[in-house]
Design an enzyme around this catalytic site. Structure first.
Site, mmCIF file in Angstrom:
data_model
loop_
_atom_site.group_PDB
_atom_site.id
_atom_site.type_symbol
_atom_site.label_atom_id
_atom_site.label_comp_id
_atom_site.label_asym_id
_atom_site.label_seq_id
_atom_site.Cartn_x
_atom_site.Cartn_y
_atom_site.Cartn_z
ATOM 1 N N THR A 63 7.193 9.276 -1.404
ATOM 2 C CA THR A 63 6.574 8.128 -0.740
ATOM 3 C C THR A 63 5.966 7.198 -1.775
ATOM 4 O OG1 THR A 63 5.161 7.445 1.086
ATOM 5 C CG2 THR A 63 4.281 9.151 -0.372
ATOM 6 N N CYS A 64 5.796 5.951 -1.362
ATOM 7 C CA CYS A 64 5.102 4.942 -2.156
ATOM 8 C C CYS A 64 4.268 4.125 -1.171
ATOM 9 C CB CYS A 64 6.090 4.083 -2.941
ATOM 10 S SG CYS A 64 7.219 3.119 -1.909
ATOM 11 N N ASN A 65 3.949 2.898 -1.494
ATOM 12 C CA ASN A 65 3.117 2.103 -0.589
ATOM 13 C C ASN A 65 3.889 1.619 0.635
ATOM 14 O OD1 ASN A 65 0.556 0.864 0.014
ATOM 15 N ND2 ASN A 65 1.600 -1.074 -0.332
ATOM 16 N N VAL A 92 3.352 4.927 2.610
ATOM 17 C CA VAL A 92 2.021 5.335 3.046
ATOM 18 C C VAL A 92 1.435 4.315 4.023
ATOM 19 C CG1 VAL A 92 -0.330 5.837 2.247
ATOM 20 C CG2 VAL A 92 1.612 6.659 0.940
#
Length: 170
Positions: A63-65, A92
């Site tokens: 995951t990332c932003n 996220v």
């Protein structure tokens, strides 16, 4: 290309201990908003990290932003996972919007943004100050040269100075 998985499906897999979550965001982003139990593996250093701890048999959910970084780097992430892997659709941000568990904390602005504000302010001061005192234009030239040098060498004196400021100390 890593296949997408919804935040709800990812949470279910994590709760059932059928996967592990690896967050590729940088430390300042992780400090502001984090999925509990996510492993930190920032993209800036992930190629040197070993993603095979004791739970290596578990597939990885990255995951990332927003999902952009995991999409752009999916080939690298798939290679590092060395097994089944997914990416959280929407990152996220989508996870938090769905009301899934997150940890938050009040943080200062990221160093990069502080550098942008500081350098931009100095350039503006140099240009406006040069209207009253022409030699002030050299301030803008000095800041511009510093930014070019930082981009070429990777060394940013302003970043080091700002990171030593009291508001950036934990």
């Amino acid at each position: 290309m890593l296949p997408n998985i919804s935040p709800a499906e990812a949470l279910k897999m994590l709760q059932d201990n059928k996967a592990r979550l690896v967050d590729v965001r940088e430390a300042d982003e992780l400090a502001a908003l984090r999925v509990p139990g996510a492993e930190a593996a920032p993209l800036s250093v992930i190629s040197w990290m070993d993603l095979r701890p004791a739970t290596a048999e578990l597939p990885i959910i990255f995951t990332c932003n927003s999902g952009n970084r995991t999409t752009k780097n999916s080939d690298l992430l798939q290679k590092l996972a060395a097994g089944p892997a997914w990416q959280v659709e929407g990152g996220v941000s989508a996870w938090a919007k769905q009301g899934l568990p997150v940890e938050t904390s009040k943080q200062t602005l990221p160093i990069f943004r502080q550098i942008q504000i500081g350098a931009g302010g100095l350039v503006l001061a140099g240009v406006l100050g040069s209207l009253a005192w022409p030699s002030m234009l050299w301030l803008s030239a000095f800041v511009g040269a510093g930014l070019v040098s930082a981009g070429v060498t990777g060394f940013c004196g302003l970043g080091i100075l700002l990171s030593a400021m009291p508001w950036n100390k934990k």
